[in-house]
Write a protein that holds these residues in place. Sequence first.
Motif, PDB file in Angstrom:
ATOM      1  N   GLY A   1      71.778 -22.670  58.916  1.00 39.55           N
ATOM      2  CA  GLY A   1      72.191 -21.331  59.577  1.00 39.55           C
ATOM      3  C   GLY A   1      71.822 -21.297  60.835  1.00 39.55           C
ATOM      4  N   SER A   2      70.480 -21.439  60.905  1.00 40.31           N
ATOM      5  CA  SER A   2      69.634 -20.990  62.269  1.00 40.31           C
ATOM      6  C   SER A   2      70.231 -21.891  63.271  1.00 40.31           C
ATOM      7  N   PHE A   3      70.418 -23.338  62.942  1.00 38.87           N
ATOM      8  CA  PHE A   3      71.129 -24.182  63.744  1.00 38.87           C
ATOM      9  C   PHE A   3      72.306 -23.925  64.008  1.00 38.87           C
TER      10      PHE A   3
ATOM     11  N   THR B   1      75.846 -22.417  68.505  1.00 42.23           N
ATOM     12  CA  THR B   1      76.967 -21.493  69.081  1.00 42.23           C
ATOM     13  C   THR B   1      76.299 -20.553  70.444  1.00 42.23           C
ATOM     14  N   MET B   2      75.125 -20.280  70.374  1.00 42.72           N
ATOM     15  CA  MET B   2      74.689 -19.536  71.430  1.00 42.72           C
ATOM     16  C   MET B   2      74.769 -20.467  72.573  1.00 42.72           C
ATOM     17  N   LEU B   3      74.159 -21.694  72.489  1.00 49.12           N
ATOM     18  CA  LEU B   3      73.812 -22.697  73.552  1.00 49.12           C
ATOM     19  C   LEU B   3      75.269 -22.991  74.038  1.00 49.12           C
ATOM     20  N   ARG B   4      76.257 -23.151  73.246  1.00 44.10           N
ATOM     21  CA  ARG B   4      77.487 -23.639  73.830  1.00 44.10           C
ATOM     22  C   ARG B   4      78.435 -22.435  74.430  1.00 44.10           C
TER      23      ARG B   4
ATOM     24  N   LEU C   1      68.040 -31.815  70.396  1.00 45.59           N
ATOM     25  CA  LEU C   1      66.747 -30.871  70.207  1.00 45.59           C
ATOM     26  C   LEU C   1      66.923 -29.992  69.517  1.00 45.59           C
ATOM     27  N   VAL C   2      67.993 -28.903  69.897  1.00 49.37           N
ATOM     28  CA  VAL C   2      68.115 -27.784  68.883  1.00 49.37           C
ATOM     29  C   VAL C   2      68.037 -28.300  67.326  1.00 49.37           C
ATOM     30  N   ALA C   3      68.593 -29.380  67.211  1.00 49.37           N
ATOM     31  CA  ALA C   3      68.934 -29.708  65.688  1.00 49.37           C
ATOM     32  C   ALA C   3      67.389 -30.214  65.111  1.00 49.37           C
TER      33      ALA C   3
ATOM     34  N   HIS D   1      66.529 -21.553  77.377  1.00 43.96           N
ATOM     35  CA  HIS D   1      65.265 -21.401  76.292  1.00 43.96           C
ATOM     36  C   HIS D   1      65.296 -20.664  75.135  1.00 43.96           C
ATOM     37  N   VAL D   2      65.998 -19.436  75.312  1.00 45.25           N
ATOM     38  CA  VAL D   2      65.908 -18.477  74.272  1.00 45.25           C
ATOM     39  C   VAL D   2      66.321 -18.994  72.867  1.00 45.25           C
ATOM     40  N   VAL D   3      67.178 -19.919  72.611  1.00 43.46           N
ATOM     41  CA  VAL D   3      67.809 -20.563  71.410  1.00 43.46           C
ATOM     42  C   VAL D   3      66.656 -21.213  70.706  1.00 43.46           C
ATOM     43  N   VAL D   4      65.651 -21.515  71.176  1.00 46.12           N
ATOM     44  CA  VAL D   4      64.626 -22.429  70.412  1.00 46.12           C
ATOM     45  C   VAL D   4      63.096 -21.636  69.862  1.00 46.12           C
TER      46      VAL D   4
END
Length: 404
Positions: free
Chosen positions: A35-37, A42-45, A64-66, A100-103
């Motif tokens: 779910g976090s991924f 979605t945010m990154l896209r 990298l997010v995955a 940067h925020v998403v990680v």
Amino acid sequence: MPESISADRAPDRASTRSTARKALANTAEVVYAVGSFGISFTMLRNWPDPHDYWRDTDTLAYALVAAVYLPLALRRRAPVTVFAATTACVLTYFTLAYYHVVVVCGLGLALYTVAALRPRRTSLRCAAVALPVLLWGTRLAEPGIGALSVGFVTTMTAVCWVAGDGSRRLAERGERLARLTLQLRHEQEERARQAVTEERLRMARELHDVVAHHLSVVSVQTGLARYVFTTDPDTARTALDTIADSSQEAMADMRRMLLVLRNGDPEEPASPAPTPGLGRLGELAQRVGTAGVTVDVTTSGTPYPLPAGLDLCAYRVVQEALTNVIKHAPTANRATVRVDYRPDTLGITVADDGRPTGRPAPVGGHGLIGMRERATIYGGTVTAGPAPRGGFEVRLTLPVTGAA
């Protein structure tokens, strides 16, 4: 049978519940990681970047997010390894200047897990690594909020570490409490088993003393009555009277012990028969005298009242010693019982005038064992062996400090 089956199935049900809880926890970890991924993906896209603050999102960014979030499903199994992998991926992600925020949350959760599951020294080292990495990412903040970003990641690092460390300490306290509870339960069970064993030994001693003494008297008087039944009816009648009296006293003692068992109070049994003590040595001497052994009771010192348990112990030792005279000293005609009241000890000596018969002295029978066990309970000692002037002698010493 149904109770036995239910008892056998209880561990199976507990094991099933434990397995179900573990499976649920593992499923929750996987769901959280996926779910976090998904949220970060979605945010990154969809996050707008009209001023080209960050590098354009590409396949490597998604990979990298995955790599940051999906390994979190294993964070409780290998917290330090997952933290190291997450930190490396976040550092790479920041260095490549992606949004940067998403990680940030992924690295914060990895740090919290280390603080919750590993010693404080390890978690402090991990926090010292995570903070510079997160500060490195603040350079990508929009103009005007750089200082706010620095404050945010610093506070987040501290909060994640403090929360994780508090969770670890709380879990350790729970484990200590569980261990103490288990230890207390084992100690209670051990005390219960010890109490049952001691009570069984006490009742065994009582039964042996009562049955052995009275049956010895009955056996001697029965033989005497049979021998003189036709030639001396008066003597036979006296022997039968002694048998009746001894049997009645044995029944009274047995009734008293049964009432003790039912009431559960060995110190104050609700019995119609008085508890035997040194005050009844005269009756005991008279009863043994009817078995053919004259008993002389002498007292030295000033008699003083004894505690009920200690008084019973002294009486039972004398009773067993005289029973042994009847059973094992066929040549004995006289026995002496000397009671010595001293300020701090009670001394009792039982000796007979029997001559050696070639048979071994009864030094290891149940009677002597019972005497020593009784004396040991009250801190006393019992010695038994040949007397200096012939015969056999039993000595009892009991501490009675404060009894006077």
